[in-house]
Motif scaffolding. Structure first.
Motif, PDB file in Angstrom:
ATOM      1  N   UNK A  40       0.816  -1.199   0.000  1.00 21.83           N
ATOM      2  CA  UNK A  40       0.000   0.000   0.000  1.00 21.83           C
ATOM      3  C   UNK A  40       0.853   1.253   0.000  1.00 21.83           C
ATOM      4  N   UNK A  41       0.509   2.175   0.901  1.00 19.66           N
ATOM      5  CA  UNK A  41       1.258   3.434   0.955  1.00 19.66           C
ATOM      6  C   UNK A  41       2.363   3.400   2.001  1.00 19.66           C
ATOM      7  N   UNK A  42       2.794   2.196   2.391  1.00 22.44           N
ATOM      8  CA  UNK A  42       3.830   2.064   3.418  1.00 22.44           C
ATOM      9  C   UNK A  42       5.117   2.756   3.008  1.00 22.44           C
ATOM     10  N   UNK A  43       5.559   2.528   1.765  1.00 25.42           N
ATOM     11  CA  UNK A  43       6.806   3.139   1.303  1.00 25.42           C
ATOM     12  C   UNK A  43       6.647   4.648   1.226  1.00 25.42           C
ATOM     13  N   UNK A  44       5.473   5.124   0.798  1.00 25.90           N
ATOM     14  CA  UNK A  44       5.233   6.560   0.712  1.00 25.90           C
ATOM     15  C   UNK A  44       5.375   7.215   2.089  1.00 25.90           C
ATOM     16  N   UNK A  62       9.812  -2.976  -3.562  1.00 21.93           N
ATOM     17  CA  UNK A  62       9.582  -1.538  -3.615  1.00 21.93           C
ATOM     18  C   UNK A  62      10.500  -0.750  -2.696  1.00 21.93           C
ATOM     19  N   UNK A  63      11.366  -1.426  -1.955  1.00 22.89           N
ATOM     20  CA  UNK A  63      12.375  -0.727  -1.182  1.00 22.89           C
ATOM     21  C   UNK A  63      13.270   0.127  -2.058  1.00 22.89           C
ATOM     22  N   UNK A  64      13.330  -0.180  -3.363  1.00 25.88           N
ATOM     23  CA  UNK A  64      14.123   0.633  -4.292  1.00 25.88           C
ATOM     24  C   UNK A  64      13.639   2.078  -4.323  1.00 25.88           C
ATOM     25  N   UNK A  65      12.345   2.283  -4.099  1.00 31.78           N
ATOM     26  CA  UNK A  65      11.813   3.649  -4.096  1.00 31.78           C
ATOM     27  C   UNK A  65      12.389   4.456  -2.934  1.00 31.78           C
TER      28      UNK A  65
END
Length: 329
Positions: A89-93, A120-123
């Motif tokens: 979800x929006x965890x990385x955001x 998505x850790x790359x973000x």
């Protein structure tokens, strides 16, 4: 002579993917166990630490709670590898909005010999400026955001994992284990990495990229008429599928269709069809004894040579090489 263990630190945060965390760490743990089996009495090769912005349990996307070893600011000085997991979800955001953490990550990367992301850790690495000018990848569903939001990154959408200098990135979830195996190989040799892969019942080096399994999933996210067309293409791979035929099905001109298809699928129609045909051929090569010419015909390739070229383009191996590696024994 005993060598000090390499310290592997994993940065976690709320709603992180549990397999992004446990998969790579299990590879390093099994490498230590395997080395001790091979040489009883030796010290472990790796020791693991879980970092977070809190000392309280962190709730992961799976609902599990993980108790960190220490706050990220107290990361051990001897850390050899810093891993950053992906999230749902929006965890990385939310993590990207934490300027203190992002600043720390940028500074930590200057002193840690190896930094890597899973999924998505790359973000988060990109937000910290660690991927600027470097080759990188991420989960297929985040490729467009990585490319659009961080234009200085050289995005490789089909890579299982990348290595550019001391920065590594991996694609979707389980590819974190591929990345960890590659690190074990770099640290202690391919023989140990192969033994670990066998213990985990996984390929030591996977052939091909994430596009090999993402196309049909990606199609489900498209507008209904394009999703229906993608489904129809998958059911009619043996037919002649040129742009004119596909455009007619959606009542568009070929030019309009090509432009809109590319906007939705981020690839040309013909390349998309080639990918689906390669995907269709793989299980036939893996689980049947059909000769390659017949497989090519059943999957819609005009010839076995056309299928060979497509496999080399998409997977970096010929159909015969793919079968030799992945066919059921």
């Amino acid at each position: 002579m005993s060598v000090a263990p390499r310290t592997i630190c994993m940065l976690v945060y709320p709603q992180a993917q549990s397999l992004d965390i446990s998969g790579p760490l299990e590879v390093f743990a099994l490498a230590s166990r395997q080395a001790q089996d091979d040489e009883p009495g030796r010290a472990p090769l790796y020791r693991m630490q879980v970092l977070a912005a809190t000392d309280k349990p962190v709730e992961l996307a799976s609902g599990m709670r993980l108790l960190p070893d220490t706050h990220y600011r107290d990361m051990p000085d001897e850390t050899d590898t810093l891993l950053v997991c992906g999230g749902m979800g929006d965890a990385v955001e939310r993590v990207r909005a934490d300027t203190n953490l992002v600043t720390w990550l940028h500074e930590a990367a200057q002193r840690v010999p190896r930094v890597a992301s899973i999924c998505s850790g790359a973000l988060l690495l990109a937000e910290a400026g660690l991927l600027d000018g470097r080759e990188a990848t991420t989960h297929w569903s985040d490729i467009r955001e990585l490319r659009d939001r961080y234009p200085a990154v050289r995005v490789l959408p089909d890579a299982i994992y990348t290595r550019d200098g001391h920065i590594w990135t991996s694609a979707g979830i389980t590819t974190g284990m591929d990345l960890a195996l590659a690190m074990v190989s770099a640290d202690h040799g391919a023989t140990l990495a192969l033994k670990v892969a066998r213990r985990m019942v996984m390929a030591n080096k996977r052939s091909g990229g994430q596009s090999q399994f993402s196309e049909q999933l990606h199609a489900l996210e498209q507008p209904e008429h394009f999703a229906s067309l993608a489904s129809w293409i998958g059911e009619n791979l043996r037919r002649r599928l040129d742009v004119g035929i596909l455009a007619d099905r959606l009542h568009m001109s070929p030019r309009q269709f090509t432009r809109r298809f590319g906007a939705h699928f981020d690839v040309t129609p013909l390349k998309y069809i080639e990918r689906l045909r390669v995907e269709a051929a793989k299980p036939l090569l893996e689980s049947t004894g059909k000769d390659i010419k017949r497989v090519a015909d059943e999957c819609g390739f005009p010839s076995d040579e056309a299928m060979r070229r497509a496999f080399v383009r998409r997977l970096g191996s010929t159909p015969a090489e793919y079968r030799a590696r992945f066919a059921a024994k």
